[in-house]
Design a protein around this motif. Structure first.
Motif, PDB file in Angstrom:
ATOM      1  N   VAL A  88     -13.002  -0.130  -2.867  1.00 32.36           N
ATOM      2  CA  VAL A  88     -13.302   0.320  -1.482  1.00 32.36           C
ATOM      3  C   VAL A  88     -12.212  -0.674  -0.614  1.00 32.36           C
ATOM      4  O   VAL A  88     -12.345  -1.901  -0.868  1.00 32.36           O
ATOM      5  N   VAL A  89     -11.332  -0.062  -0.029  1.00 29.61           N
ATOM      6  CA  VAL A  89     -10.594  -0.927   1.110  1.00 29.61           C
ATOM      7  C   VAL A  89     -10.820  -0.796   2.557  1.00 29.61           C
ATOM      8  O   VAL A  89     -11.204   0.252   2.920  1.00 29.61           O
ATOM      9  N   ILE A  90     -10.390  -1.831   3.046  1.00 33.24           N
ATOM     10  CA  ILE A  90     -10.641  -1.789   4.652  1.00 33.24           C
ATOM     11  C   ILE A  90      -9.288  -1.393   5.390  1.00 33.24           C
ATOM     12  O   ILE A  90      -8.416  -2.035   5.050  1.00 33.24           O
ATOM     13  N   ASP A  95      -5.912   3.242  16.106  1.00 33.87           N
ATOM     14  CA  ASP A  95      -6.669   2.746  17.237  1.00 33.87           C
ATOM     15  C   ASP A  95      -7.309   1.416  17.138  1.00 33.87           C
ATOM     16  O   ASP A  95      -8.009   0.868  18.001  1.00 33.87           O
ATOM     17  N   GLY A  96      -7.106   0.681  15.853  1.00 33.31           N
ATOM     18  CA  GLY A  96      -7.536  -0.664  15.876  1.00 33.31           C
ATOM     19  C   GLY A  96      -8.878  -0.792  15.204  1.00 33.31           C
ATOM     20  O   GLY A  96      -9.413  -1.703  14.918  1.00 33.31           O
TER      21      GLY A  96
END
Lengths: 328, 499
Positions: A88-90, A95-96
């Motif tokens: 899982v990546v962030i 839109d930040g």
């Protein structure tokens, strides 16, 4: 579609697969037959052979021929489970806002080549277990199914034993076949060299797709097996257990432990495919006997007596087959 | 026909219509099974018959031929049924044979096992199997199909033939003499000779009981021989008569019983008396008694008489004979007379000697007469027996041992015996283990083969005696010559040599 048409389609598909694979892989016809059987039967294969005999090439060509997405995982000691399954990546959106996204690992392919699987740590090997058995990956309580058909072909290098982690029995049991790719003969070697002098690229073309494989699998499942042959296959697997008093003499003499019920399932499932492959509409004793070594050699353990008598697992399996036939 | 049966029949028809070739092959297999069963059945029947023929015939049991055939057929039928049940194959067994013999990879068995299934794959499989069967050629040579059964039949037939030959040959050997008997019949001459013998026996001056019994037995034999159709039967009748006559003679003659009783006594003088009686020498009995009377010539005659009377009395009283028997009466008289001597009050030795002499003189006459009569009984009995043997040509081996040929022995060896130089001769004559005469050597002009030679007298005495006996019985000698001869041999009988 009438069964007759399905049979014809089955035979044509197999013939095409073989002819295309022959363009990239010289010889190894038995290996190719076994690989086709395993794919159609829905099983995984453990391939053992010295470097350079064409293990990776075979799987890559197979992926092209079957029109199936193919991925290769090179197992190393530092490989992490997430390297296989995905992570899982962030992400930061425009839109930040921060969102998490599951990045699928190489396991999410129809055809997976797990190269030198015995070099990875047990933890990483265990990550393969769930996928091979369940055909799904669970990450952070979310389950992601793999593609169908899903097929893992793992390789083991018998030479480099230093720094390797022997596969546990549980994982070994999940491979339908263990195939041994032998060093090619001189003529085959000549053909290999001649072929690769022209080009190293695989030239096999796609001739079937995943749906065809699934149809072939469904057709093979309908092949009849008479009760006597079913009984014979069950007795063969049971006879690999030396702790059973009824087991044959060779089991008591040469085996430490025997095969699991998965072996019995694998025998029947693959025998049905082989029957169709060889132009038969029913399973025969010959099918069971031909497939037994590939199915049992990685599931049984020979003891010191066998080693002293210079018997390999295949030799002991041959004895078991003979003695089980005599029990009929 | 009920629904279920109809459905089963219909199903079978459907199946066999679908598997026409399988049905044909199965019929072919079952036809072969029937032929094989017949061949094995015949082989088994032949084997059983052959063994029965051999065993029963050699055991002397004769069955009629048709019975052997019947038993063989029965065994063949049973084996045929059992064989057919064993060889006949049902659908699955037929399928397995085809799969195995023609390497069909269980196509046919799968077709048969799943004949009830309707799935498409099953139909395809059945069609594939049927196609394979249609291309199959199951023709095999006769030898391959029936070789084993034919070999079994040939072997069993050979065994049957061999056993029959052995049995017939065995019967022929056993029946070789019976064949002569089968064709034998009593001749007129034999019948007449027997009749003449009966008439002769009627005139014998012998014991009345013996004479009557002898004649009765001979007459019975005369009747019996007319019913005999085989030599063996005739021999059996004649031998039976011989045994009866021998038994009658033994019952009538008491000398052996009296001699045996006296011979069992410990007293040597009593034994000597027994010996004298057993010599059956009526005419020369006085000579036979001499050794007995000698015992009382010494100074100790009283004690000798006492011991003699005690022993003899005891032995004679133990006998269960007719009290009127002449020999027994006279023997008891001798004992009584000697006992009376002991009771004499006189001391005159001459008187006593005279009384002793008279006692022995009376005994000599009385006992001698009784013994002569018994001798005559024996001689006539022996003569009749010999004539029966001669008339009907009875082989010696068919004649059982006769009581008349057995003579009891008495051991009279005594360390205190001072009778002189005749100690080496134990006396007596008879047959079997008894000594005949002395060990002296004599010159015999004809005895030894190839000419004359010196022989022991004991070796030839029996032969001499037999010849003399025959001569005496023949009636060719006059009475005086007979007496001289008898006396001569009587002197030898007690082992003493006298001039």
């Amino acid at each position: 579609m009438e069964n007759n048409e399905r049979i014809i389609k089955f035979s044509e598909a197999v013939a095409k697969i073989k002819s295309e694979l022959a363009k990239d892989v010289v010889g190894q016809t038995d290996i190719i037959d076994s690989v086709i059987i395993a794919i159609v039967a829905g099983g995984n294969i453990l391939l053992e052979g010295v470097p350079g005999v064409g293990k990776t090439r075979l799987v890559r060509s197979l992926g092209r021929v079957l029109s199936l997405p193919f991925s290769r995982i090179q197992f190393t000691p530092d490989l992490m489970p997430s390297d296989i399954t995905g992570t899982v990546v962030i992400n930061k959106g425009e839109d930040g806002r921060m969102t998490s996204e599951f990045r699928r690992g190489p396991i999410f392919a129809n055809l997976v080549l797990a190269d030198e699987i015995n070099r990875a740590t047990p933890k990483t090997q265990a990550a393969m277990l769930e996928v091979m058995q369940e055909h799904k990956v669970t990450v952070q309580n979310t389950t992601y199914p793999t593609c169908e058909p899903f097929f893992v072909l793992a390789t083991e290098n018998p030479i480099e034993q230093d720094g390797t982690y022997p596969l546990p029995e549980a994982q070994m049991d999940r491979f339908m076949f263990k195939l041994i790719m032998k060093f090619p003969g001189v003529d085959e070697l000549t053909d290999i060299v001649n072929m690769t002098q022209k080009t190293m690229d695989e030239t096999a073309e796609a001739v079937v797709d995943g749906e065809t494989i699934l149809e072939m699998r469904a057709l093979a499942a309908t092949v009849p097996v008479i009760p006597e042959i079913m009984n014979y296959a069950m007795r063969l697997v049971a006879n690999t257990h030396p702790e059973r008093p009824e087991s044959v003499d060779s089991a008591h003499k040469y085996l430490k432990y025997g095969a699991s019920p998965r072996a019995a399932q694998a025998l029947i499932t693959s025998a049905k495919v082989r029957a169709l492959l060889t132009g038969n509409y029913n399973v025969s004793y010959e099918d069971i006997d031909a497939l037994a070594p590939a199915i049992l050699r990685h599931r049984v353990k020979i003891n010191y007596t066998a080693s002293n008598d210079r018997l390999t697992a295949d030799d002991v399996i041959a004895l078991l087959i003979k003695e089980t036939h005599n029990q009929r | 026909m009920c629904k279920f049966t109809y459905a089963r029949v219909k199903y079978k028809e459907v199946f066999y219509i679908m598997s026409e070739h399988f049905f044909k092959i199965k019929k072919h297999f079952n036809r072969d099974a029937l032929i094989k069963s017949i061949l094995f059945g015949l082989a088994f029947g032949a084997l059983v018959s052959g063994l029965l023929v051999l065993i029963l015939t050699l055991s002397g049991v004769n069955f009629p031929v048709f019975l052997y055939v019947l038993i063989g057929l029965g065994a063949a039928l049973a084996a045929l049924l059992a064989g057919f049940l064993a060889f006949r194959k049902n659908d699955i067994a037929t399928a397995r044979v085809l799969d195995r013999e023609y390497a069909l990879r269980e196509k046919v068995e799968t077709m048969v096992v799943f004949r009830d299934e309707d799935g498409e794959m099953f139909k395809l499989q059945r069609a594939d199997a049927e196609r394979t069967l249609s291309l199959l050629s199951i023709k095999k040579s006769l030898m391959k199909r029936f070789g084993t059964a034919l070999a079994a039949l040939v072997l069993a037939s050979a065994i049957l033939l061999t056993n029959v030959v052995i049995a017939v040959a065995g019967n022929r050997t056993d029946d070789s003499s019976d064949n002569k008997e089968e064709s034998f019949s009593v001749t007129e001459w034999q019948r007449n000779a027997l009749a003449a013998l009966i008439e002769e026996a009627k005139g014998y001056a012998i014991n009345e009981e013996l004479r009557l019994g002898m004649v009765a037995e001979l007459e019975r034999l005369l009747d019996a021989i007319d019913d005999t159709s085989t030599r063996r039967k005739l021999r059996e009748e004649v031998v039976a008569s011989i045994v009866v006559i021998d038994l009658l003679t033994e019952n009538v003659n008491t000398y052996k019983k009296i001699g045996t009783a006296l011979g069992a006594c410990e007293n040597i003088t009593v034994k000597l008396l027994a010996l004298a009686i057993l010599s059956l020498n009526g005419i020369g009995f006085s000579e036979s008694l001499a050794p007995v009377s000698k015992k009382f010539e010494g100074a100790m005659y009283r004690s000798e008489i006492e011991a003699f009377v005690l022993g003899a009395d005891s032995s004679l009283n133990a006998l269960t004979l007719n009290a009127d028997d002449p020999l027994l009466v006279k023997t008891k008289e001798l004992v009584f007379s000697l006992d009376a001597v002991l009771k004499l009050t006189t001391t005159n030795e001459n008187v006593i000697r005279a009384r002793i002499e008279r006692a022995f003189s009376n005994a000599s006459d009385g006992m001698g007469t009784a013994l002569s009569a018994q001798y005559e009984n024996k001689v006539k009995s022996d003569a009749v027996i010999q004539k029966l043997i001669d008339i009907f040509e009875i082989p010696e081996q068919d004649i059982p041992p006769l009581l008349g040929d057995i003579v009891p022995t008495v051991d009279v060896s005594d360390e205190d015996d001072s009778s002189g130089s005749d100690k080496e001769n134990t006396g007596g004559y008879g047959s079997g283990n008894n000594l005949f005469g002395s060990d002296d050597v004599i010159y015999d002009p004809i005895y030894k083969e190839g000419g004359a030679g010196y022989v022991k007298y004991g070796d030839v005495l029996a032969d001499y005696y037999k010849q003399i006996e025959d001569l005496l019985i023949s009636g060719k000698l006059d009475e005086e010559t007979q007496r001289k001869i008898i006396n001569y041999f009587a002197r030898l009988s007690d082992g003493t040599k006298k001039d």
